[in-house]
Design a protein around this motif. Structure first.
Motif, PDB file in Angstrom:
ATOM      1  N   SER A   1      11.329   7.684  -0.944  1.00 10.12           N
ATOM      2  CA  SER A   1      11.413   7.551   0.513  1.00 10.12           C
ATOM      3  C   SER A   1      10.054   7.282   1.137  1.00 10.12           C
ATOM      4  O   SER A   1       9.953   6.584   2.147  1.00 10.12           O
ATOM      5  CB  SER A   1      12.000   8.838   1.122  1.00 10.12           C
ATOM      6  OG  SER A   1      13.266   9.120   0.586  1.00 10.12           O
ATOM      7  N   GLY A   2       8.992   7.847   0.502  1.00 16.09           N
ATOM      8  CA  GLY A   2       7.665   7.793   1.104  1.00 16.09           C
ATOM      9  C   GLY A   2       6.974   6.452   1.052  1.00 16.09           C
ATOM     10  O   GLY A   2       5.989   6.237   1.770  1.00 16.09           O
ATOM     11  N   LYS A   3       7.508   5.507   0.247  1.00 15.07           N
ATOM     12  CA  LYS A   3       6.803   4.218   0.122  1.00 15.07           C
ATOM     13  C   LYS A   3       6.769   3.441   1.433  1.00 15.07           C
ATOM     14  O   LYS A   3       5.900   2.595   1.637  1.00 15.07           O
ATOM     15  CB  LYS A   3       7.456   3.375  -0.971  1.00 15.07           C
ATOM     16  CG  LYS A   3       8.902   2.987  -0.699  1.00 15.07           C
ATOM     17  CD  LYS A   3       9.498   2.238  -1.883  1.00 15.07           C
ATOM     18  CE  LYS A   3      10.959   1.879  -1.632  1.00 15.07           C
ATOM     19  NZ  LYS A   3      11.561   1.196  -2.790  1.00 15.07           N
ATOM     20  N   TYR A   4       7.695   3.749   2.341  1.00 16.19           N
ATOM     21  CA  TYR A   4       7.690   3.066   3.640  1.00 16.19           C
ATOM     22  C   TYR A   4       6.665   3.662   4.604  1.00 16.19           C
ATOM     23  O   TYR A   4       6.403   3.086   5.659  1.00 16.19           O
ATOM     24  CB  TYR A   4       9.088   3.137   4.278  1.00 16.19           C
ATOM     25  CG  TYR A   4      10.098   2.290   3.562  1.00 16.19           C
ATOM     26  CD1 TYR A   4      10.243   0.939   3.857  1.00 16.19           C
ATOM     27  CD2 TYR A   4      10.906   2.832   2.555  1.00 16.19           C
ATOM     28  CE1 TYR A   4      11.173   0.148   3.185  1.00 16.19           C
ATOM     29  CE2 TYR A   4      11.829   2.051   1.881  1.00 16.19           C
ATOM     30  CZ  TYR A   4      11.959   0.714   2.197  1.00 16.19           C
ATOM     31  OH  TYR A   4      12.871  -0.072   1.531  1.00 16.19           O
ATOM     32  N   PHE A   5       6.101   4.830   4.243  1.00 16.47           N
ATOM     33  CA  PHE A   5       5.220   5.536   5.170  1.00 16.47           C
ATOM     34  C   PHE A   5       3.768   5.569   4.686  1.00 16.47           C
ATOM     35  O   PHE A   5       2.968   6.357   5.177  1.00 16.47           O
ATOM     36  CB  PHE A   5       5.722   6.976   5.361  1.00 16.47           C
ATOM     37  CG  PHE A   5       7.106   7.045   5.949  1.00 16.47           C
ATOM     38  CD1 PHE A   5       7.296   7.115   7.315  1.00 16.47           C
ATOM     39  CD2 PHE A   5       8.227   7.023   5.127  1.00 16.47           C
ATOM     40  CE1 PHE A   5       8.569   7.177   7.864  1.00 16.47           C
ATOM     41  CE2 PHE A   5       9.509   7.076   5.658  1.00 16.47           C
ATOM     42  CZ  PHE A   5       9.672   7.153   7.031  1.00 16.47           C
ATOM     43  N   LEU A   6       3.416   4.732   3.701  1.00 15.96           N
ATOM     44  CA  LEU A   6       2.071   4.777   3.111  1.00 15.96           C
ATOM     45  C   LEU A   6       0.992   4.184   4.012  1.00 15.96           C
ATOM     46  O   LEU A   6      -0.185   4.479   3.842  1.00 15.96           O
ATOM     47  CB  LEU A   6       2.077   4.046   1.764  1.00 15.96           C
ATOM     48  CG  LEU A   6       2.937   4.673   0.662  1.00 15.96           C
ATOM     49  CD1 LEU A   6       2.906   3.805  -0.585  1.00 15.96           C
ATOM     50  CD2 LEU A   6       2.460   6.078   0.340  1.00 15.96           C
ATOM     51  N   HIS A   7       1.389   3.348   4.951  1.00 18.99           N
ATOM     52  CA  HIS A   7       0.396   2.679   5.802  1.00 18.99           C
ATOM     53  C   HIS A   7       0.610   3.073   7.265  1.00 18.99           C
ATOM     54  O   HIS A   7       1.719   3.427   7.660  1.00 18.99           O
ATOM     55  CB  HIS A   7       0.506   1.159   5.629  1.00 18.99           C
ATOM     56  CG  HIS A   7       0.267   0.697   4.221  1.00 18.99           C
ATOM     57  ND1 HIS A   7      -0.987   0.669   3.660  1.00 18.99           N
ATOM     58  CD2 HIS A   7       1.129   0.281   3.255  1.00 18.99           C
ATOM     59  CE1 HIS A   7      -0.890   0.229   2.410  1.00 18.99           C
ATOM     60  NE2 HIS A   7       0.385  -0.003   2.137  1.00 18.99           N
ATOM     61  N   PRO A   8      -0.474   3.066   8.093  1.00 19.06           N
ATOM     62  CA  PRO A   8      -1.846   2.649   7.767  1.00 19.06           C
ATOM     63  C   PRO A   8      -2.599   3.722   6.984  1.00 19.06           C
ATOM     64  O   PRO A   8      -2.479   4.914   7.282  1.00 19.06           O
ATOM     65  CB  PRO A   8      -2.482   2.422   9.137  1.00 19.06           C
ATOM     66  CG  PRO A   8      -1.720   3.316  10.055  1.00 19.06           C
ATOM     67  CD  PRO A   8      -0.321   3.388   9.518  1.00 19.06           C
ATOM     68  N   THR A   9      -3.372   3.278   5.999  1.00 18.44           N
ATOM     69  CA  THR A   9      -4.120   4.209   5.147  1.00 18.44           C
ATOM     70  C   THR A   9      -5.108   5.029   5.953  1.00 18.44           C
ATOM     71  O   THR A   9      -5.319   6.215   5.670  1.00 18.44           O
ATOM     72  CB  THR A   9      -4.870   3.414   4.050  1.00 18.44           C
ATOM     73  OG1 THR A   9      -3.946   2.522   3.411  1.00 18.44           O
ATOM     74  CG2 THR A   9      -5.454   4.358   3.013  1.00 18.44           C
ATOM     75  N   SER A  10      -5.718   4.405   6.960  1.00 17.68           N
ATOM     76  CA  SER A  10      -6.726   5.103   7.776  1.00 17.68           C
ATOM     77  C   SER A  10      -6.138   6.332   8.463  1.00 17.68           C
ATOM     78  O   SER A  10      -6.802   7.372   8.590  1.00 17.68           O
ATOM     79  CB  SER A  10      -7.309   4.150   8.825  1.00 17.68           C
ATOM     80  OG  SER A  10      -6.277   3.607   9.638  1.00 17.68           O
TER      81      SER A  10
END
Length: 581
Positions: free
Chosen positions: A14-23
């Motif tokens: 599920s978390g792959k959609y929430f990886l960005h923005p990295t900053s």
């Protein structure tokens, strides 16, 4: 599949959609680390304050407020920045997931819309993605923050007194085991809750869409009973979820109380034997009491994390498991309009009779063919074959000599304009609804609206073609909605027309004017007409009579009357009905 994945694997999925923005995540992580490190500094300040603060000239008094204010200022700023950063990442991730889900709805195989109703899809796409994203991200951040806080406090306790800290080794595994057991229970209940919520929402949708039929047949009490039954079921599931979730906190607090009692008892024994200072003891007990909050949060994180995962996994299953409509590679901008249906058979379910059975039909370019027959004879199924809204089991369907399965889907559907008795209108402007799928050309939109006899309606709109028509055009009459569909077909100017009861909602005067527009529209186009009105049927180049999924007669109006078969019998029934009226 989700139930068999580990918790970490499910979070990664599920978390792959929430990886960005990295900053944003880096800023949030740094803030969490700062807050966690500052946690043991609160009890650490107590030790010198109690041991030395009450002795004269031990240290400057101004250091006490400065230290406290500085510590809490750093914590406050870190919490603020961390919360804003997480909110940004969550909202962007939520948008990314929604866009992926909505894109899948646009190219999904049509079986999806038979298996799931509109309220279920809307609930998943709008509400569950929102709730699931918030719950999952917040619970993951809470897990990280409270874990780091726990590590920092345990480290400080080990520094103060490692013997006393060993007692905590019994507490932490107990809480971890409790979380594992309860998360499994909560996951199953959450999935049941989602299904029950969908069913309840669908009853509401039915009641809103079919309010006329429900009141006409006095079915309000039946709907009320259905809603009450589903409501009670949902209430029972919610109570089970509450009981499962509520049991975690008191059990965790009980484990904490046992550990705290043991620590205090051992600390009192140590102070008598080794002379432990008041400041050290107070600092140790304060730090241990501060452990209760992160332990409590960690024990409670299983509930929201499980609910968040279960909500998001419905969306992920929609993206990953829904098959996509498959088309071919043949492309053409404008078809000639030659349609060939060869020995086609269609059945919607294995246990149902054939909707079409061994149908053979060739329609020449520019020819108008009318399909007649009783309800359920296969007329609409035959029409829906052409744009591939229905798939066939046997036989072949060709357009310009090419199987429609070999056509690129976009190009195939560009060849058809459909005017049906069920007109769908988007909650957009009149111009957008006429030019559906294309950029509106104002002059062309106006021409099409006038040709479809909507000039009088247009005069009533203050914003003319830019007026919003409202949800499903509730402000338009049935006849106006159908004329809007005709204007849409005029605008598209496709080489093949499918008219499914295109004038059924019009009075005689409106029908006469619209028939003129349709005759202009049909020139040079292949037209398939499904109609019951004799005026529409008689004007066709050829009439196809259908019965139980088969073609039983075919010919012109005159030749079929001479044959005195099924069409002649149908014609006589229509004529007698007109005579009586």
């Amino acid at each position: 599949m989700s139930a068999h994945l580990s918790l970490i694997a499910r979070v990664k999925r599920s978390g792959k959609y929430f990886l960005h923005p990295t900053s944003a995540w880096i800023a949030s992580l740094l803030c969490i680390v700062l807050v966690s490190i500052s946690e043991p500094m609160i009890p650490a300040l107590l030790q010198p304050l109690l041991d030395q603060g009450f002795q004269q000239n031990s240290f400057p008094i101004w250091m006490v407020p400065l230290s406290l204010v500085g510590l809490f200022a750093v914590r406050g700023i870190s919490l603020f920045i961390g919360q804003v950063a997480v909110a940004k990442a969550t909202n962007l991730g939520m948008l990314k997931l929604r866009l992926a889900m909505f894109a899948r709805l646009q190219d999904a195989d049509l079986t999806l819309y038979k298996e799931q109703n509109a309220s279920s899809l809307g609930n998943t796409l709008v509400y569950e993605v929102n709730n699931g994203s918030q719950l999952l991200v917040n619970s993951c951040m809470s897990l990280l923050r409270d874990s780091l806080t726990l590590v920092a406090l345990v480290g400080y306790l080990l520094y103060l007194n490692w013997q006393l800290s060993l007692i905590l080794a019994i507490l932490l595994p107990s809480v971890a085991l409790l979380m594992k057991v309860m998360s499994k229970r909560l996951y199953g209940l959450t999935r049941n809750n989602q299904s029950a919520t969908d069913a309840l929402a669908y009853v509401v949708e039915e009641s809103a869409m079919a309010y006329r039929e429900i009141r006409l047949h006095s079915a309000q009490s039946m709907q009320q009973n259905r809603f009450a039954q589903l409501g009670h079921m949902l209430s029972r599931i919610n109570m089970k979820m509450t009981v499962a979730g509520a049991g975690i906190t008191p059990l965790t607090q009980l484990f904490s109380a046992i550990a705290l009692s043991a620590v205090i008892s051992v600390a009192l024994i140590q102070s008598q034997e080794s002379g432990m200072t008041v400041g050290s003891f107070a600092s140790f007990v304060t730090a241990m009491l501060m452990l209760v909050a992160p332990i409590k949060h960690l024990s409670e994180v299983a509930g929201p994390m499980t609910r968040g995962l279960a909500a998001l996994e419905r969306g992920l299953e929609l993206i990953e498991k829904t098959p996509i409509e498959q088309g071919g590679t043949f492309r053409a901008k404008h078809a000639k309009g030659l349609i060939e249906i060869r020995q086609v058979a269609v059945r919607y379910q294995d246990d149902l009779p054939w909707a079409l059975n061994e149908v053979d039909l060739t329609i020449q370019p520019g020819e108008t063919v009318a399909l007649v027959g009783s309800s359920g004879s296969g007329k609409s199924t035959l029409a829906n074959l052409l744009p591939r809204f229905v798939e066939w089991s046997r036989g072949e369907v060709l357009l310009d000599g090419v199987s429609i399965r070999d056509w690129h889907l976009d190009d195939l559907r560009q060849q058809f304009a459909i005017v049906s008795q069920n007109v769908v209108v988007l909650n957009e402007s009149l111009a957008v609804n006429v030019a559906l799928g294309q950029a509106p050309d104002e002059e062309k939109v106006l021409k099409c609206l006038m040709a479809a006899n909507l000039g009088d309606y247009l005069k009533t709109l203050p914003d003319q073609i830019h007026a919003m028509v409202g949800h499903n055009a509730s402000s338009m009459s049935g006849g106006q909605r159908q004329r809007l569909a005709i204007a849409r077909a005029l605008y598209k100017d496709a080489p093949i027309l499918i008219l499914d009861e295109a004038t059924s909602a019009l009075d005689n005067e409106s029908e006469r004017m619209v028939q003129d527009a349709l005759r202009q529209l049909q020139r040079g186009k292949t037209t398939l007409v499904i109609a019951h009105r004799l005026s529409t049927i008689e004007a066709a180049d050829r009439i196809v009579v259908m019965e139980k999924g088969r073609i039983v007669e075919m010919g012109t109006h005159a030749s079929l009357l001479v044959a005195d078969g099924a069409y002649a019998a149908l014609f006589k029934i229509k004529q007698s009905g007109l005579a009586e009226s």
